[in-house]
Motif scaffolding. Structure first.
Motif, PDB file in Angstrom:
ATOM      1  N   PRO A  43     -46.055 -13.575  69.474  1.00 59.92           N
ATOM      2  CA  PRO A  43     -46.069 -15.029  69.634  1.00 59.92           C
ATOM      3  C   PRO A  43     -44.819 -15.666  69.020  1.00 59.92           C
ATOM      4  O   PRO A  43     -44.405 -15.312  67.917  1.00 59.92           O
ATOM      5  CB  PRO A  43     -47.322 -15.460  68.860  1.00 59.92           C
ATOM      6  N   GLY A  44     -44.204 -16.551  69.767  1.00 56.23           N
ATOM      7  CA  GLY A  44     -43.055 -17.293  69.273  1.00 56.23           C
ATOM      8  C   GLY A  44     -41.711 -16.654  69.552  1.00 56.23           C
ATOM      9  O   GLY A  44     -40.677 -17.285  69.347  1.00 56.23           O
ATOM     10  N   PHE A  45     -41.698 -15.415  70.032  1.00 53.07           N
ATOM     11  CA  PHE A  45     -40.418 -14.777  70.339  1.00 53.07           C
ATOM     12  C   PHE A  45     -39.791 -15.462  71.547  1.00 53.07           C
ATOM     13  O   PHE A  45     -40.454 -15.709  72.551  1.00 53.07           O
ATOM     14  CB  PHE A  45     -40.607 -13.291  70.643  1.00 53.07           C
ATOM     15  N   ILE A  46     -38.485 -15.771  71.451  1.00 52.74           N
ATOM     16  CA  ILE A  46     -37.768 -16.403  72.559  1.00 52.74           C
ATOM     17  C   ILE A  46     -36.771 -15.434  73.178  1.00 52.74           C
ATOM     18  O   ILE A  46     -36.821 -15.173  74.374  1.00 52.74           O
ATOM     19  CB  ILE A  46     -37.061 -17.694  72.090  1.00 52.74           C
ATOM     20  N   SER A  47     -35.850 -14.909  72.374  1.00 53.60           N
ATOM     21  CA  SER A  47     -34.837 -14.006  72.923  1.00 53.60           C
ATOM     22  C   SER A  47     -34.135 -13.271  71.792  1.00 53.60           C
ATOM     23  O   SER A  47     -34.275 -13.629  70.627  1.00 53.60           O
ATOM     24  CB  SER A  47     -33.808 -14.778  73.748  1.00 53.60           C
ATOM     25  N   ALA A  48     -33.350 -12.257  72.191  1.00 53.27           N
ATOM     26  CA  ALA A  48     -32.582 -11.505  71.196  1.00 53.27           C
ATOM     27  C   ALA A  48     -31.416 -10.815  71.876  1.00 53.27           C
ATOM     28  O   ALA A  48     -31.422 -10.598  73.092  1.00 53.27           O
ATOM     29  CB  ALA A  48     -33.451 -10.478  70.490  1.00 53.27           C
ATOM     30  N   GLY A  49     -30.429 -10.467  71.066  1.00 55.92           N
ATOM     31  CA  GLY A  49     -29.288  -9.697  71.536  1.00 55.92           C
ATOM     32  C   GLY A  49     -28.863  -8.714  70.463  1.00 55.92           C
ATOM     33  O   GLY A  49     -28.935  -9.025  69.271  1.00 55.92           O
ATOM     34  N   LEU A  50     -28.450  -7.529  70.882  1.00 53.67           N
ATOM     35  CA  LEU A  50     -27.959  -6.513  69.964  1.00 53.67           C
ATOM     36  C   LEU A  50     -26.477  -6.317  70.207  1.00 53.67           C
ATOM     37  O   LEU A  50     -26.034  -6.231  71.355  1.00 53.67           O
ATOM     38  CB  LEU A  50     -28.704  -5.190  70.186  1.00 53.67           C
ATOM     39  N   HIS A  51     -25.700  -6.220  69.129  1.00 51.63           N
ATOM     40  CA  HIS A  51     -24.252  -6.074  69.203  1.00 51.63           C
ATOM     41  C   HIS A  51     -23.836  -4.921  68.296  1.00 51.63           C
ATOM     42  O   HIS A  51     -24.308  -4.821  67.163  1.00 51.63           O
ATOM     43  CB  HIS A  51     -23.551  -7.351  68.726  1.00 51.63           C
ATOM     44  N   VAL A  52     -22.929  -4.055  68.777  1.00 49.58           N
ATOM     45  CA  VAL A  52     -22.444  -2.910  68.006  1.00 49.58           C
ATOM     46  C   VAL A  52     -20.933  -3.054  67.834  1.00 49.58           C
ATOM     47  O   VAL A  52     -20.228  -3.356  68.803  1.00 49.58           O
ATOM     48  CB  VAL A  52     -22.753  -1.575  68.731  1.00 49.58           C
ATOM     49  N   ASN A  53     -20.444  -2.797  66.610  1.00 51.53           N
ATOM     50  CA  ASN A  53     -18.994  -2.869  66.405  1.00 51.53           C
ATOM     51  C   ASN A  53     -18.306  -1.613  66.954  1.00 51.53           C
ATOM     52  O   ASN A  53     -18.958  -0.613  67.263  1.00 51.53           O
ATOM     53  CB  ASN A  53     -18.645  -3.118  64.932  1.00 51.53           C
ATOM     54  N   ASP A  54     -16.980  -1.688  67.079  1.00 47.20           N
ATOM     55  CA  ASP A  54     -16.203  -0.589  67.666  1.00 47.20           C
ATOM     56  C   ASP A  54     -16.375   0.731  66.924  1.00 47.20           C
ATOM     57  O   ASP A  54     -16.409   1.796  67.535  1.00 47.20           O
ATOM     58  CB  ASP A  54     -14.703  -0.928  67.676  1.00 47.20           C
ATOM     59  N   ALA A  55     -16.448   0.670  65.614  1.00 49.26           N
ATOM     60  CA  ALA A  55     -16.540   1.887  64.798  1.00 49.26           C
ATOM     61  C   ALA A  55     -17.949   2.471  64.749  1.00 49.26           C
ATOM     62  O   ALA A  55     -18.162   3.534  64.189  1.00 49.26           O
ATOM     63  CB  ALA A  55     -16.064   1.603  63.379  1.00 49.26           C
ATOM     64  N   GLN A  56     -18.910   1.770  65.332  1.00 54.96           N
ATOM     65  CA  GLN A  56     -20.324   2.167  65.314  1.00 54.96           C
ATOM     66  C   GLN A  56     -20.860   2.314  63.899  1.00 54.96           C
ATOM     67  O   GLN A  56     -21.652   3.204  63.601  1.00 54.96           O
ATOM     68  CB  GLN A  56     -20.550   3.435  66.134  1.00 54.96           C
ATOM     69  N   THR A  57     -20.422   1.407  63.020  1.00 53.52           N
ATOM     70  CA  THR A  57     -20.912   1.392  61.644  1.00 53.52           C
ATOM     71  C   THR A  57     -21.744   0.142  61.344  1.00 53.52           C
ATOM     72  O   THR A  57     -22.282   0.033  60.252  1.00 53.52           O
ATOM     73  CB  THR A  57     -19.735   1.453  60.648  1.00 53.52           C
ATOM     74  N   ARG A  58     -21.835  -0.761  62.314  1.00 53.44           N
ATOM     75  CA  ARG A  58     -22.627  -1.980  62.132  1.00 53.44           C
ATOM     76  C   ARG A  58     -23.265  -2.407  63.447  1.00 53.44           C
ATOM     77  O   ARG A  58     -22.656  -2.294  64.510  1.00 53.44           O
ATOM     78  CB  ARG A  58     -21.764  -3.134  61.633  1.00 53.44           C
ATOM     79  N   ILE A  59     -24.478  -2.891  63.312  1.00 49.00           N
ATOM     80  CA  ILE A  59     -25.183  -3.515  64.427  1.00 49.00           C
ATOM     81  C   ILE A  59     -25.568  -4.905  63.950  1.00 49.00           C
ATOM     82  O   ILE A  59     -26.047  -5.090  62.829  1.00 49.00           O
ATOM     83  CB  ILE A  59     -26.447  -2.719  64.836  1.00 49.00           C
ATOM     84  N   ALA A  60     -25.346  -5.893  64.806  1.00 46.96           N
ATOM     85  CA  ALA A  60     -25.794  -7.254  64.535  1.00 46.96           C
ATOM     86  C   ALA A  60     -26.862  -7.601  65.566  1.00 46.96           C
ATOM     87  O   ALA A  60     -26.696  -7.344  66.759  1.00 46.96           O
ATOM     88  CB  ALA A  60     -24.631  -8.239  64.612  1.00 46.96           C
ATOM     89  N   ASN A  61     -27.939  -8.158  65.091  1.00 42.43           N
ATOM     90  CA  ASN A  61     -29.052  -8.545  65.940  1.00 42.43           C
ATOM     91  C   ASN A  61     -29.235 -10.053  65.812  1.00 42.43           C
ATOM     92  O   ASN A  61     -29.488 -10.566  64.721  1.00 42.43           O
ATOM     93  CB  ASN A  61     -30.310  -7.798  65.496  1.00 42.43           C
ATOM     94  N   TYR A  62     -29.101 -10.767  66.922  1.00 43.24           N
ATOM     95  CA  TYR A  62     -29.279 -12.215  66.964  1.00 43.24           C
ATOM     96  C   TYR A  62     -30.595 -12.471  67.669  1.00 43.24           C
ATOM     97  O   TYR A  62     -30.782 -12.045  68.819  1.00 43.24           O
ATOM     98  CB  TYR A  62     -28.120 -12.842  67.751  1.00 43.24           C
TER      99      TYR A  62
END
Length: 105
Positions: A43-62
């Motif tokens: 309930p309440g979920f609207i949307s999300a996106g996953l982003h990976v940096n070039d070095a594959q050492t970080r993921i950002a989730n919006y």
């Protein structure tokens, strides 16, 4: 689809994950599966996106939620608590932070 706007009155959450390149694909698989099977149906979920940096050492989730309470309720479920334990095993750290949109250009 995620829309970024100062007119948005819900809750924005940006979660960053730090990992080694060797675990990036596994962590991304875990996150995708969590969204497909569980999170997007809460309930309440609207949307999300996953982003990976070039070095594959970080993921950002919006992600966007109708309300802060919806996001917090999802985190407290037994299923998400178990998923977060599995996710934590694949990364050196992860941190969800709640934001509001202050500008969009």
């Amino acid at each position: 689809m995620t829309t970024i706007s100062t007119d948005f009155h819900g809750q924005t959450v940006i979660t960053t994950f730090e990992m080694t390149p060797g675990t990036c694909a596994d962590l991304l698989d875990q996150l995708r599966e969590a969204y497909e099977v569980f999170i997007r149906h809460q309930p309440g979920f609207i949307s999300a996106g996953l982003h990976v940096n070039d070095a594959q050492t970080r993921i950002a989730n919006y992600s966007q939620w109708r309300d802060r309470k919806d996001f917090q309720a999802m985190l407290r479920t037994p299923e998400m608590r178990e998923r977060n334990r599995n996710i934590a095993a694949l990364c050196s750290r992860f941190e969800p932070v709640m934001y509001e949109v202050a500008g969009h250009y």
